[in-house]
Design a protein around this motif. Sequence first.
Motif, mmCIF file in Angstrom:
data_model
loop_
_atom_site.group_PDB
_atom_site.id
_atom_site.type_symbol
_atom_site.label_atom_id
_atom_site.label_comp_id
_atom_site.label_asym_id
_atom_site.label_seq_id
_atom_site.Cartn_x
_atom_site.Cartn_y
_atom_site.Cartn_z
ATOM 1 N N ASN A 301 43.187 -54.741 -36.059
ATOM 2 C CA ASN A 301 43.408 -56.139 -36.412
ATOM 3 C C ASN A 301 42.101 -56.923 -36.453
ATOM 4 O O ASN A 301 41.988 -57.897 -37.203
ATOM 5 C CB ASN A 301 44.378 -56.810 -35.444
ATOM 6 C CG ASN A 301 45.158 -57.915 -36.134
ATOM 7 O OD1 ASN A 301 45.961 -57.632 -37.012
ATOM 8 N ND2 ASN A 301 44.889 -59.161 -35.777
ATOM 9 N N GLU A 304 40.922 -56.687 -39.931
ATOM 10 C CA GLU A 304 41.658 -57.557 -40.842
ATOM 11 C C GLU A 304 41.204 -59.005 -40.694
ATOM 12 O O GLU A 304 41.046 -59.728 -41.683
ATOM 13 C CB GLU A 304 43.155 -57.440 -40.566
ATOM 14 C CG GLU A 304 44.019 -57.548 -41.779
ATOM 15 C CD GLU A 304 43.800 -56.421 -42.769
ATOM 16 O OE1 GLU A 304 44.061 -56.650 -43.966
ATOM 17 O OE2 GLU A 304 43.363 -55.329 -42.390
ATOM 18 N N GLU A 305 40.981 -59.445 -39.457
ATOM 19 C CA GLU A 305 40.542 -60.820 -39.233
ATOM 20 C C GLU A 305 39.119 -61.027 -39.748
ATOM 21 O O GLU A 305 38.794 -62.093 -40.281
ATOM 22 C CB GLU A 305 40.630 -61.171 -37.748
ATOM 23 C CG GLU A 305 40.057 -62.520 -37.356
ATOM 24 C CD GLU A 305 40.804 -63.734 -37.920
ATOM 25 O OE1 GLU A 305 40.473 -64.862 -37.529
ATOM 26 O OE2 GLU A 305 41.712 -63.556 -38.762
ATOM 27 N N ARG A 308 39.268 -61.525 -43.373
ATOM 28 C CA ARG A 308 39.720 -62.883 -43.682
ATOM 29 C C ARG A 308 38.613 -63.897 -43.430
ATOM 30 O O ARG A 308 38.303 -64.736 -44.288
ATOM 31 C CB ARG A 308 40.931 -63.268 -42.820
ATOM 32 C CG ARG A 308 41.473 -64.668 -43.118
ATOM 33 C CD ARG A 308 42.264 -65.242 -41.954
ATOM 34 N NE ARG A 308 41.440 -65.551 -40.792
ATOM 35 C CZ ARG A 308 40.723 -66.668 -40.641
ATOM 36 N NH1 ARG A 308 40.724 -67.590 -41.577
ATOM 37 N NH2 ARG A 308 39.982 -66.850 -39.553
ATOM 38 N N HIS A 309 38.028 -63.812 -42.259
ATOM 39 C CA HIS A 309 37.071 -64.839 -41.818
ATOM 40 C C HIS A 309 35.763 -64.782 -42.586
ATOM 41 O O HIS A 309 35.171 -65.820 -42.911
ATOM 42 C CB HIS A 309 36.801 -64.652 -40.322
ATOM 43 C CG HIS A 309 35.977 -65.738 -39.709
ATOM 44 N ND1 HIS A 309 34.599 -65.768 -39.796
ATOM 45 C CD2 HIS A 309 36.328 -66.849 -38.999
ATOM 46 C CE1 HIS A 309 34.139 -66.833 -39.166
ATOM 47 N NE2 HIS A 309 35.166 -67.505 -38.683
ATOM 48 N N LEU A 357 37.476 -67.211 -35.161
ATOM 49 C CA LEU A 357 37.668 -65.768 -35.286
ATOM 50 C C LEU A 357 38.711 -65.362 -34.245
ATOM 51 O O LEU A 357 38.420 -65.284 -33.060
ATOM 52 C CB LEU A 357 36.350 -65.024 -35.044
ATOM 53 C CG LEU A 357 36.423 -63.508 -35.267
ATOM 54 C CD1 LEU A 357 36.524 -63.192 -36.758
ATOM 55 C CD2 LEU A 357 35.199 -62.820 -34.659
ATOM 56 N N ASP A 358 39.931 -65.115 -34.696
ATOM 57 C CA ASP A 358 41.047 -64.804 -33.803
ATOM 58 C C ASP A 358 41.569 -63.420 -34.148
ATOM 59 O O ASP A 358 42.325 -63.249 -35.100
ATOM 60 C CB ASP A 358 42.147 -65.859 -33.959
ATOM 61 C CG ASP A 358 43.345 -65.588 -33.053
ATOM 62 O OD1 ASP A 358 43.321 -64.601 -32.284
ATOM 63 O OD2 ASP A 358 44.320 -66.360 -33.122
ATOM 64 N N ILE A 359 41.158 -62.418 -33.388
ATOM 65 C CA ILE A 359 41.527 -61.040 -33.724
ATOM 66 C C ILE A 359 42.984 -60.737 -33.396
ATOM 67 O O ILE A 359 43.452 -59.632 -33.669
ATOM 68 C CB ILE A 359 40.600 -60.024 -33.018
ATOM 69 C CG1 ILE A 359 40.666 -60.182 -31.500
ATOM 70 C CG2 ILE A 359 39.183 -60.164 -33.530
ATOM 71 C CD1 ILE A 359 39.881 -59.112 -30.736
ATOM 72 N N ARG A 361 45.316 -62.890 -34.611
ATOM 73 C CA ARG A 361 45.991 -63.719 -35.607
ATOM 74 C C ARG A 361 47.063 -62.884 -36.308
ATOM 75 O O ARG A 361 46.768 -61.871 -36.943
ATOM 76 C CB ARG A 361 44.977 -64.242 -36.618
ATOM 77 C CG ARG A 361 45.540 -65.271 -37.592
ATOM 78 C CD ARG A 361 44.484 -65.649 -38.622
ATOM 79 N NE ARG A 361 43.301 -66.231 -38.010
ATOM 80 C CZ ARG A 361 43.164 -67.516 -37.704
ATOM 81 N NH1 ARG A 361 44.163 -68.351 -37.963
ATOM 82 N NH2 ARG A 361 42.050 -67.971 -37.157
ATOM 83 N N ALA A 364 46.693 -62.565 -40.219
ATOM 84 C CA ALA A 364 45.367 -62.234 -40.759
ATOM 85 C C ALA A 364 45.493 -61.415 -42.034
ATOM 86 O O ALA A 364 44.695 -61.550 -42.964
ATOM 87 C CB ALA A 364 44.544 -61.469 -39.717
ATOM 88 N N HIS A 367 45.257 -62.496 -45.908
ATOM 89 C CA HIS A 367 44.024 -62.854 -46.615
ATOM 90 C C HIS A 367 44.036 -62.295 -48.044
ATOM 91 O O HIS A 367 44.730 -61.321 -48.353
ATOM 92 C CB HIS A 367 42.798 -62.348 -45.857
ATOM 93 C CG HIS A 367 42.659 -60.851 -45.837
ATOM 94 N ND1 HIS A 367 42.215 -60.132 -46.922
ATOM 95 C CD2 HIS A 367 42.904 -59.932 -44.871
ATOM 96 C CE1 HIS A 367 42.184 -58.843 -46.621
ATOM 97 N NE2 HIS A 367 42.613 -58.702 -45.387
#
Length: 770
Positions: A301, A304-305, A308-309, A357-359, A361, A364, A367
């Motif tokens: 994850n 994935e974050e 996105r970020h 940055l929220d791993i 999320r 996520a 995105h």
Amino acid sequence: MSAESCPIDHSGPATAACPVSARAEAFDPFGEAYQSDPPASLRWSRDEEPVFYSPRLGYWVVTRYDDVKAVFRDNILFSPSIALEKITPVCPEATEMLARYDYGMDRTLVNEDEPAHMPRRRALLDPFTPAQLAHHEPMVRRLTREYVDAFIDAGKADLVDEMFWEVTLTVALHFLGVPEEDMATLRKYSIAHTVNTWGRPSREEQVEVAEAVGKFWQFAGTVVEKIRRDPSGPGWMPYSIRLQREMPDVITDSYLHSIMMAGIVAAHETTANAAANAMKVLLENRSVWEEICADPGLISNAVEECLRHNGSVAAWRRLVTADTEIGGVPIPKGAKLLIVNSSANHDERHFDQPDELDIRRENAGDHVTFGYGSHQCMGKNLARMELQIFLEELTKRLPHLELVADQKITYLPNTSFRGPEHLWVQWDPAANPERANPELLRTTRPVRIGEPSKRSITRTVVVESVTRAATGVVRVRLADPAGRPLPRWSPGAHIDLELGELSRQYSLCGDPAEKSVYEIAVLREPESRGGSRYVHEELAPGQVLTMRGPRNHFRLDSSAGKYLFVAGGIGITPIIAMADHVRAAGKDYEIHYCGRDRDSMALLDRLIRDHGDRLTVHAAGEGRRLDVDRLLAVPVDGTQIYACGPERLLSALDSAGQGWPEDSLRVEHFVTTGNGLDPAKEHAFEVELADSGLTLQVPADQTVLGVLRAAGIDISSDCEEGLCGSCEAPVLTGEIDHRDHVLTKSERAAQSRMMTCCSRALCGRLTLGL
């Protein structure tokens, strides 16, 4: 502003104002602000002007999530034909240089229109499916290990030059099936293609770049011919050449030449940039880096974050084929669009606190870094695999590395692909964990090929207390080990706890306003499969647990005029939080709590204290059983019934409430009545994916979710029993055989969405909005 550079006709009344704002006029995608941080540079646009015309670029710019996804979804109205068009006009000298090498880059999967695109995509998709990509994992691991070995004792490295650029290019060449002896030559030419297409080189640089691109084109053709002489080996190019014999009109010679060159760039540079971006943002957020070092289960994850970020694909381009509107803004036929997916990934209308940055999320995976729909990146899962393996190796072997302070991070100026040209890190080799523990190098973690399941989104909590709540019931309070606030939750939410080898769901029953602690109540089940027994016999204060959530699929409708809460036994846990919320809001409500006897009814003391005037206790031992038929004998408009408890109670409420308005009753299930798929009783059917352009067969012994995953379609999941709603998909046409415990009666009747983990088609075909 001159009339010539403005998209609006100024030949009308003299009072017509130019619609291009000062900020839109000043927008420069080659400027320092955009190159350093595209989402931040366009925050003003997302807030004030989400679709604007850039006279400097000659493009309309689209920045909000919903608008960007809508453009990706419709590849007819928004043609991808200009995706590889040179964004800077080419000087005659550069054009002449390309002609010397017979440069003839054809349409590829990235920039071709229908009807040519989908037949080729379908034909060429198989090597990109998760099952086929799994064969590449050992090679990616071996290469990653070798490159880290080369600098592990140096104490300092440029991760771009010394690892990411080299490994991703080698993986790309292996994936394509390029002969080993040709890899070194192809390495030299790959970067020139990016500058040629998306950059802003000077006149002199254009000629130099054009020569490199011409050589790249010429050599790529030579390699294709070499593979053609013996296409029996592994790789996408040999596969495509073999397929050409069956489909010569779809897989043409010029197409093979073009995808050979484009495939190297697509598989190499974007992944190298994504890896560098991910490491940069993780090391800048040190606590997050330390979390994944301590818990490698978070890596999937985290990838994935990071995509996105701080993804490596900042923007794409499209051509408008008919007059239309985007976000309410009229866009003329022939307009060019810069769709800034990196800005969409930071749209607070879709992502909570998007700049964090929220791993953990949960959305996520929404995105659009890989695009969306029929032109979504085919190589997305290969990139995910590489990023996971990079992070696994570096967190395991160099958890103590850090960014070199005060280094200047630079980016190769272009509109679409971005990543640091260099990323220097440093560490103390004497502290390398493998020096004290050589066995570390023998451990690996499974790679998830595809979007991560929500089951992988975890956090660590510590047991603060375990106390008696009733006979056979304990109350457990959980807190963050570092004392940080826990995520917010709403009444009806639950969490998942890993208890030894088991995973169990428990409703939150504390106060949502108490940010530092979660509270659950757990019944000792005589027929326990191990979860409640573990909590009652082994759980102790100070113990550290892995938790997922909170998630809420039993949400309270705040618009009801009155609430009727019915709980049976431990089913009081989500109900008490709802009652607390309704009382605080000043709404009308009543609670009916059923149990064997008062001593066994959890949280009864608190219910009496806080809700005594609204509470009716139905204790069987006192001869006060709930008369469900009497309770629901007269429908009350505007009243919502919320119930949780044994299945017999929920079934009785459902039967007694038949005369009530539709969807008056909402229930929470914790177990499913499904027994899996029996192929003898099921039928096969088709699912057409409207946005992706694929048609898939769902056999009698497989779920829709399983078939979607096998085809590389990103879709979230969690319980996979029809209880949580994570795998929901929109349904555009077809009749659904609903088997979930999430949707209400009216939602089922609408036939507009389904849970792909369990529900099926009543007919022979469904069309999904995926």
